[in-house]
Design a protein around this motif. Structure first.
Motif, short mmCIF file in Angstrom:
data_model
loop_
_atom_site.label_atom_id
_atom_site.label_comp_id
_atom_site.label_asym_id
_atom_site.label_seq_id
_atom_site.Cartn_x
_atom_site.Cartn_y
_atom_site.Cartn_z
N ALA A 248 10.54 38.24 33.21
CA ALA A 248 9.48 38.79 33.27
C ALA A 248 8.55 39.64 32.98
O ALA A 248 8.36 40.27 31.95
CB ALA A 248 10.37 39.84 34.65
N THR A 249 7.43 40.17 33.98
CA THR A 249 6.59 40.66 33.88
C THR A 249 6.43 42.41 34.36
O THR A 249 6.38 42.17 35.29
CB THR A 249 5.02 40.19 34.48
OG1 THR A 249 4.81 39.58 33.81
CG2 THR A 249 3.71 41.00 34.23
N ILE A 250 6.52 43.05 33.76
CA ILE A 250 6.77 44.24 33.75
C ILE A 250 5.43 45.52 33.58
O ILE A 250 4.44 45.41 33.17
CB ILE A 250 7.83 45.45 32.30
CG1 ILE A 250 8.75 44.16 32.25
CG2 ILE A 250 7.94 46.28 32.91
CD1 ILE A 250 8.89 44.71 30.78
N VAL A 251 5.16 45.91 34.98
CA VAL A 251 3.92 46.84 35.54
C VAL A 251 4.49 48.31 35.00
O VAL A 251 5.84 48.60 35.77
CB VAL A 251 3.47 46.54 37.12
CG1 VAL A 251 2.50 47.60 36.77
CG2 VAL A 251 3.06 45.11 36.99
N LEU A 252 4.01 49.06 34.43
CA LEU A 252 3.97 50.51 34.54
C LEU A 252 2.89 51.24 34.79
O LEU A 252 1.63 50.64 34.35
CB LEU A 252 4.70 50.85 32.82
CG LEU A 252 5.84 49.63 32.01
CD1 LEU A 252 5.61 49.60 30.97
CD2 LEU A 252 6.73 50.11 33.19
N HIS A 253 3.17 52.43 35.43
CA HIS A 253 2.11 53.63 35.54
C HIS A 253 3.16 54.47 34.64
O HIS A 253 4.36 54.79 35.34
CB HIS A 253 2.56 53.92 37.02
CG HIS A 253 0.87 52.81 37.39
ND1 HIS A 253 0.90 53.10 39.23
CD2 HIS A 253 1.03 51.81 36.88
CE1 HIS A 253 0.07 52.43 39.38
NE2 HIS A 253 -0.04 51.52 38.59
N ARG A 254 2.30 55.43 34.44
CA ARG A 254 2.33 56.94 33.38
C ARG A 254 3.14 57.39 34.76
O ARG A 254 4.23 58.95 34.10
CB ARG A 254 1.66 57.35 32.93
CG ARG A 254 0.73 56.72 31.34
CD ARG A 254 0.55 57.63 30.71
NE ARG A 254 -0.27 56.57 29.22
CZ ARG A 254 0.01 56.87 27.85
NH1 ARG A 254 -0.03 58.55 28.04
NH2 ARG A 254 -0.78 56.41 27.03
N ARG A 255 2.78 57.76 35.29
CA ARG A 255 3.12 58.53 36.76
C ARG A 255 2.82 58.14 38.28
O ARG A 255 2.70 57.28 38.22
CB ARG A 255 2.25 59.59 36.68
CG ARG A 255 2.03 60.95 35.71
CD ARG A 255 0.82 61.68 35.88
NE ARG A 255 0.91 63.00 34.73
CZ ARG A 255 1.63 64.04 34.66
NH1 ARG A 255 2.98 64.39 35.69
NH2 ARG A 255 1.76 64.90 33.70
N PHE A 256 4.34 58.41 38.50
CA PHE A 256 4.36 58.11 40.02
C PHE A 256 3.27 59.01 40.97
O PHE A 256 3.31 59.69 41.60
CB PHE A 256 6.09 57.81 40.86
CG PHE A 256 6.23 57.31 41.58
CD1 PHE A 256 6.40 56.74 42.51
CD2 PHE A 256 5.51 58.52 42.93
CE1 PHE A 256 6.50 55.83 43.39
CE2 PHE A 256 6.56 58.11 44.38
CZ PHE A 256 6.23 56.74 44.55
#
Length: 520
Positions: A248-256
């Motif tokens: 899968a392609t994973i999308v990440l943000h350091r903070r929500f």
């Protein structure tokens, strides 16, 4: 787990779709050589889909599976050369959600070292205790934690983000061979009631754990998934494992941030989201973007769903909500699908394929349907014990979760709370979670927590802490009368405290010890 079920599930989710023969052969060879560790999962994904985007961060930086693997291999060689990291050593990782954390976890498993995933909400004293107890060889941390890392005693090497990149840039070429032992993932318990403990996670030995999850939660190969749950938490790490397996392609943000999360779901065309319940609650508090994200799965775990949240969210975003109940120690116990949550919004669902669940009394005997007892679970991914050498109670291959719950006549599990959260007030057993769920349904209430506090007359009494929506008011007597109308008199909280917000850790669990400070 029976082979026909495994094959049928893998086929439904696209994992057995035909591909270029040479890539399929390389994919299978990677699993055969490296096994089912995170390193093996990344290798198989890079062999089958090397040019597919693996990770996207909040700045739009993208890494393909091939690039992610090359960077993780380079970091592994550099850690071995510069710090002598080898099989059996432990690497601490104090990081938020970003590709650098993923690279470091994979690098550790490539070397057979243990990855100690450190909760970003720990205090300096707790971090120092973890560093000592886990005998860390090196600590890799984000820049924002530099001051806390510098406060550690001793000569523990510390790598901030720039140092890690420099180390990676200067990595010497060379081959990496499968280590003599699998590196373990060590997840720290949430520490809501005291010092966190390190729990050793087993390495999967086949498709079984993946199939148990994706049979009930309809994720598919090459989905686009945002992981908002912290990767250092069991749920966030499980999401990472599933995503690697599915390429899968994973999308990440350091903070929500709820608005930023919704925008990212649309921008990156995500069809799935992994979160903790409080995040879903926050998503409901901001205006949805237009068009709305085309979600087919919103999978939550880590804490109980507040009363009324499941139907409200599904009314807004469709029947896409899945609630997994589990723990660091047992992995998963049950999964509630949208139909379950429509029927009973607070249910934890049913055990997935290959999982055993029992509700036992204190003597270890099964209790009748509807009666509360201890929840015990058996599956392929029960933890291997705490790093201190202590284990949890086991019974006939089942592990005690430490929770109390019941199964109704329809086979749905309901969790009543931690066994040590139950209080005895005037000789009556009282479950704070039952009162919490009721109070959370008040339209004025944004979030609610109920705890037991000492009482000279009754031994213990309930105290309710309520955070209200902006502009709303409530009278404490009205709150008590509301509870009295629906529950027994001994469930009525004598203390009603209004707060701006509830203290929570990074995984969304309420910190009861912080609330108890109101009582000295």
């Amino acid at each position: 787990m029976d082979l026909p079920f495994v094959v049928a599930t893998l086929t439904r989710r696209g994992l057995l779709a035909p591909g270029r023969p040479i890539r399929v052969a390389s994919q299978l060879a990677a699993l055969r050589t490296w096994g089912w560790s995170l390193a093996g999962e990344l290798r198989q994904a890079a062999a089958r889909d090397p040019d597919r985007t693996a990770v996207v961060d909040e700045h739009g930086t993208e890494l393909t599976y091939g690039t992610l693997l090359r960077r993780a291999e380079g970091l592994a060689r550099a850690l071995r050369t510069a710090y002598g990291v080898q099989a059996g050593n432990r690497i601490g990782m104090l990081c938020r959600n970003h590709s650098g954390l993923i690279e470091t976890i994979v690098a550790a498993t490539l070397l057979g070292a243990d990855a100690v995933l450190v909760n970003t909400g720990l205090s300096p004293a707790q971090l120092a205790a973890v560093a000592e107890e886990q005998a860390l060889r090196v600590l890799v941390h984000d820049d924002e934690f530099a001051e806390m890392a510098l406060g550690l005693a001793g000569a523990l090497p510390r790598l901030d983000e720039r140092a890690r990149e420099e180390l990676l840039a200067n990595a010497l070429p060379g081959d990496l061979r499968p280590p003599g032992r699998d590196g373990r993932i060590i997840v720290l318990t949430s520490g809501t009631t005291g010092a966190p403990k390190g729990a050793r996670r087993p390495t999967p030995n086949g498709f079984g754990p993946l199939v148990s999850i994706i049979d009930r939660i309809p994720l598919h190969v090459r989905d686009r998934v945002m992981i908002a749950a912290p990767l250092f938490h069991t749920w966030g790490y499980a999401a990472l494992q599933v995503c690697f397996a599915l390429r899968a392609t994973i999308v990440l943000h350091r903070r929500f941030d709820p608005a930023a999360t919704l925008a990212a779901l649309v921008e990156h065309r995500c069809n799935a989201l992994f979160a903790v319940p409080v995040m879903v609650q926050r998503l409901m508090e901001v205006p949805p973007p237009q068009p709305r994200p085309a979600l087919k799965v919103v999978a939550v775990s880590g804490s109980a769903l507040p009363g009324g949240l499941a139907p409200a969210f599904m009314n807004a975003y469709g029947d896409v909500l899945y609630n997994l109940y589990g723990s660091t120690e047992v992995s998963w116990a049950s999964i509630a699908c949208p139909a379950d949550l429509r029927q009973a919004p607070t249910t934890a669902g049913r055990p997935p394929h290959g999982t055993r669940l029992a509700i036992l009394d204190d003597a270890g005997q099964p209790v009748p349907a509807g009666r509360v007892g201890r929840i015990l679970v058996g599956n392929e991914m029960l933890f291997e014990g705490y790093t201190s050498g202590i284990d949890r109670e086991r019974h006939d291959g089942l592990l005690d979760t430490g929770d109390l719950g019941r199964v109704n006549a329809d086979g749905l599990l309901f969790v009543d709370g931690r066994a040590d959260d139950m209080i005895v007030s005037g000789g009556e057993n009282v479950f704070p979670s039952e009162v919490e769920q009721l109070l959370a349904q008040l339209p004025q209430v944004r979030e609610a927590a109920v705890i037991g506090v000492p009482d000279e007359q009754y031994g213990q009494r309930l105290a309710a802490f309520l955070a209200l929506h902006p502009g709303e008011t409530l009278d404490p007597d009205a709150v008590r009368e509301y509870v009295r109308h629906y529950l027994a008199r001994f469930s009525v909280p004598r203390d009603v405290v209004f707060v701006k917000y509830l203290p929570r850790n990074a995984t969304g669990k309420v910190l009861a010890r912080e609330l108890r400070r109101y009582y000295g």
